[in-house]
Write a protein that holds these residues in place. Sequence first.
Motif, PDB file in Angstrom:
ATOM      1  N   ILE A 132       0.654  -1.154  -0.058  1.00  0.00           N
ATOM      2  CA  ILE A 132       0.070  -0.141   0.026  1.00  0.00           C
ATOM      3  C   ILE A 132       0.842   1.256  -0.023  1.00  0.00           C
ATOM      4  O   ILE A 132       1.978   1.199   0.219  1.00  0.00           O
ATOM      5  CB  ILE A 132      -1.028   0.054   1.288  1.00  0.00           C
ATOM      6  CG1 ILE A 132      -0.316   0.208   2.390  1.00  0.00           C
ATOM      7  CG2 ILE A 132      -1.889  -1.103   1.093  1.00  0.00           C
ATOM      8  CD1 ILE A 132      -1.067   0.680   3.893  1.00  0.00           C
ATOM      9  N   SER A 133       0.157   2.281  -0.385  1.00  0.00           N
ATOM     10  CA  SER A 133       1.064   3.545  -0.245  1.00  0.00           C
ATOM     11  C   SER A 133       0.006   4.826   0.600  1.00  0.00           C
ATOM     12  O   SER A 133      -1.315   4.521   0.442  1.00  0.00           O
ATOM     13  CB  SER A 133       1.323   4.189  -1.562  1.00  0.00           C
ATOM     14  OG  SER A 133       0.095   4.450  -2.360  1.00  0.00           O
ATOM     15  N   LYS A 137      -7.972   2.730   6.602  1.00  0.00           N
ATOM     16  CA  LYS A 137      -7.874   2.052   5.406  1.00  0.00           C
ATOM     17  C   LYS A 137      -8.486   3.215   4.269  1.00  0.00           C
ATOM     18  O   LYS A 137      -8.159   3.279   3.025  1.00  0.00           O
ATOM     19  CB  LYS A 137      -8.888   0.966   5.267  1.00  0.00           C
ATOM     20  CG  LYS A 137      -8.609  -0.242   5.923  1.00  0.00           C
ATOM     21  CD  LYS A 137      -9.375  -1.301   5.814  1.00  0.00           C
ATOM     22  CE  LYS A 137      -8.965  -2.581   6.223  1.00  0.00           C
ATOM     23  NZ  LYS A 137     -10.043  -3.868   6.286  1.00  0.00           N
ATOM     24  N   LYS A 138      -8.979   4.281   4.834  1.00  0.00           N
ATOM     25  CA  LYS A 138      -9.415   5.522   4.125  1.00  0.00           C
ATOM     26  C   LYS A 138      -8.237   6.210   3.511  1.00  0.00           C
ATOM     27  O   LYS A 138      -8.504   6.828   2.504  1.00  0.00           O
ATOM     28  CB  LYS A 138     -10.426   6.356   4.958  1.00  0.00           C
ATOM     29  CG  LYS A 138     -11.709   5.884   5.334  1.00  0.00           C
ATOM     30  CD  LYS A 138     -12.552   6.960   5.798  1.00  0.00           C
ATOM     31  CE  LYS A 138     -13.325   6.358   6.884  1.00  0.00           C
ATOM     32  NZ  LYS A 138     -13.884   7.446   7.922  1.00  0.00           N
ATOM     33  N   ASP A 139      -7.215   6.122   4.082  1.00  0.00           N
ATOM     34  CA  ASP A 139      -6.055   7.129   3.905  1.00  0.00           C
ATOM     35  C   ASP A 139      -5.021   6.412   3.236  1.00  0.00           C
ATOM     36  O   ASP A 139      -4.060   6.503   2.594  1.00  0.00           O
ATOM     37  CB  ASP A 139      -5.292   7.535   5.169  1.00  0.00           C
ATOM     38  CG  ASP A 139      -6.281   8.428   5.799  1.00  0.00           C
ATOM     39  OD1 ASP A 139      -6.949   9.160   5.228  1.00  0.00           O
ATOM     40  OD2 ASP A 139      -6.149   8.539   7.072  1.00  0.00           O
ATOM     41  N   CYS A 140      -5.064   4.927   2.623  1.00  0.00           N
ATOM     42  CA  CYS A 140      -4.292   4.119   1.912  1.00  0.00           C
ATOM     43  C   CYS A 140      -4.762   3.803   0.342  1.00  0.00           C
ATOM     44  O   CYS A 140      -5.977   3.804   0.298  1.00  0.00           O
ATOM     45  CB  CYS A 140      -4.344   2.831   2.719  1.00  0.00           C
ATOM     46  SG  CYS A 140      -3.649   2.698   4.168  1.00  0.00           S
ATOM     47  N   GLN A 141      -3.874   3.791  -0.472  1.00  0.00           N
ATOM     48  CA  GLN A 141      -4.266   3.159  -1.781  1.00  0.00           C
ATOM     49  C   GLN A 141      -3.052   1.917  -1.879  1.00  0.00           C
ATOM     50  O   GLN A 141      -2.046   2.143  -1.556  1.00  0.00           O
ATOM     51  CB  GLN A 141      -3.647   4.172  -2.749  1.00  0.00           C
ATOM     52  CG  GLN A 141      -4.461   5.834  -2.720  1.00  0.00           C
ATOM     53  CD  GLN A 141      -3.759   6.523  -1.531  1.00  0.00           C
ATOM     54  OE1 GLN A 141      -2.586   6.509  -1.695  1.00  0.00           O
ATOM     55  NE2 GLN A 141      -4.485   7.042  -1.065  1.00  0.00           N
ATOM     56  N   THR A 142      -3.932   1.049  -2.753  1.00  0.00           N
ATOM     57  CA  THR A 142      -3.092  -0.357  -3.061  1.00  0.00           C
ATOM     58  C   THR A 142      -2.123  -0.030  -4.042  1.00  0.00           C
ATOM     59  O   THR A 142      -2.382   0.699  -4.891  1.00  0.00           O
ATOM     60  CB  THR A 142      -4.009  -1.460  -3.338  1.00  0.00           C
ATOM     61  OG1 THR A 142      -4.818  -0.958  -4.449  1.00  0.00           O
ATOM     62  CG2 THR A 142      -4.935  -1.778  -2.376  1.00  0.00           C
ATOM     63  N   ALA A 143      -0.793  -0.468  -3.760  1.00  0.00           N
ATOM     64  CA  ALA A 143       0.065  -0.414  -4.699  1.00  0.00           C
ATOM     65  C   ALA A 143       0.214  -1.761  -5.453  1.00  0.00           C
ATOM     66  O   ALA A 143       0.806  -2.692  -4.691  1.00  0.00           O
ATOM     67  CB  ALA A 143       1.588   0.126  -4.158  1.00  0.00           C
ATOM     68  N   GLU A 144       0.156  -1.832  -6.571  1.00  0.00           N
ATOM     69  CA  GLU A 144       0.007  -3.163  -7.357  1.00  0.00           C
ATOM     70  C   GLU A 144       1.557  -3.455  -7.973  1.00  0.00           C
ATOM     71  O   GLU A 144       2.226  -2.283  -8.691  1.00  0.00           O
ATOM     72  CB  GLU A 144      -0.842  -3.196  -8.630  1.00  0.00           C
ATOM     73  CG  GLU A 144      -2.332  -3.052  -8.074  1.00  0.00           C
ATOM     74  CD  GLU A 144      -2.685  -4.282  -7.178  1.00  0.00           C
ATOM     75  OE1 GLU A 144      -2.157  -5.407  -7.239  1.00  0.00           O
ATOM     76  OE2 GLU A 144      -3.398  -4.209  -6.122  1.00  0.00           O
ATOM     77  N   ALA A 184      -8.556  -0.312   9.782  1.00  0.00           N
ATOM     78  CA  ALA A 184      -7.075   0.063   9.551  1.00  0.00           C
ATOM     79  C   ALA A 184      -6.275  -1.211   9.314  1.00  0.00           C
ATOM     80  O   ALA A 184      -6.550  -2.474   9.189  1.00  0.00           O
ATOM     81  CB  ALA A 184      -6.668   0.746  10.817  1.00  0.00           C
ATOM     82  N   TYR A 185      -4.875  -0.639   8.928  1.00  0.00           N
ATOM     83  CA  TYR A 185      -3.804  -1.677   8.575  1.00  0.00           C
ATOM     84  C   TYR A 185      -2.598  -1.199   9.428  1.00  0.00           C
ATOM     85  O   TYR A 185      -2.260  -0.216   9.810  1.00  0.00           O
ATOM     86  CB  TYR A 185      -3.238  -1.652   7.143  1.00  0.00           C
ATOM     87  CG  TYR A 185      -4.113  -1.775   6.147  1.00  0.00           C
ATOM     88  CD1 TYR A 185      -4.715  -3.269   5.935  1.00  0.00           C
ATOM     89  CD2 TYR A 185      -4.577  -0.715   5.211  1.00  0.00           C
ATOM     90  CE1 TYR A 185      -5.662  -3.437   4.880  1.00  0.00           C
ATOM     91  CE2 TYR A 185      -5.416  -1.068   4.190  1.00  0.00           C
ATOM     92  CZ  TYR A 185      -6.009  -2.473   4.031  1.00  0.00           C
ATOM     93  OH  TYR A 185      -6.759  -2.592   2.877  1.00  0.00           O
ATOM     94  N   LEU A 186      -1.923  -2.321   9.981  1.00  0.00           N
ATOM     95  CA  LEU A 186      -0.679  -2.194  10.555  1.00  0.00           C
ATOM     96  C   LEU A 186       0.588  -2.269   9.356  1.00  0.00           C
ATOM     97  O   LEU A 186       0.431  -3.319   8.948  1.00  0.00           O
ATOM     98  CB  LEU A 186      -0.379  -3.404  11.598  1.00  0.00           C
ATOM     99  CG  LEU A 186       0.971  -3.251  12.312  1.00  0.00           C
ATOM    100  CD1 LEU A 186       1.251  -2.013  12.969  1.00  0.00           C
ATOM    101  CD2 LEU A 186       1.091  -4.493  13.472  1.00  0.00           C
TER     102      LEU A 186
END
Length: 58
Positions: free
Chosen positions: A7-8, A51-58, A27-29
């Motif tokens: 994620i970013s 989780k709202k503040d994250c974007q998945t980085a593929e 949320a994520y740790l």
Amino acid sequence: MTQEKRISFSWDRSSYSGYVEKEYENAYLVVVSDPSPDMEEKYTNRMVISKKDCQTAE
């Protein structure tokens, strides 16, 4: 072996990336890949990010 979820996110007006160590309901740790010196000192490369503040980085 499961694949790490990358994620970013933004923190303190800078962008960071890392992988999810543990997933919670909202949320994520995250283990941060390239932490700032302040982040490394205070949070030891791990942060809980919404989780709202994250974007998945593929």
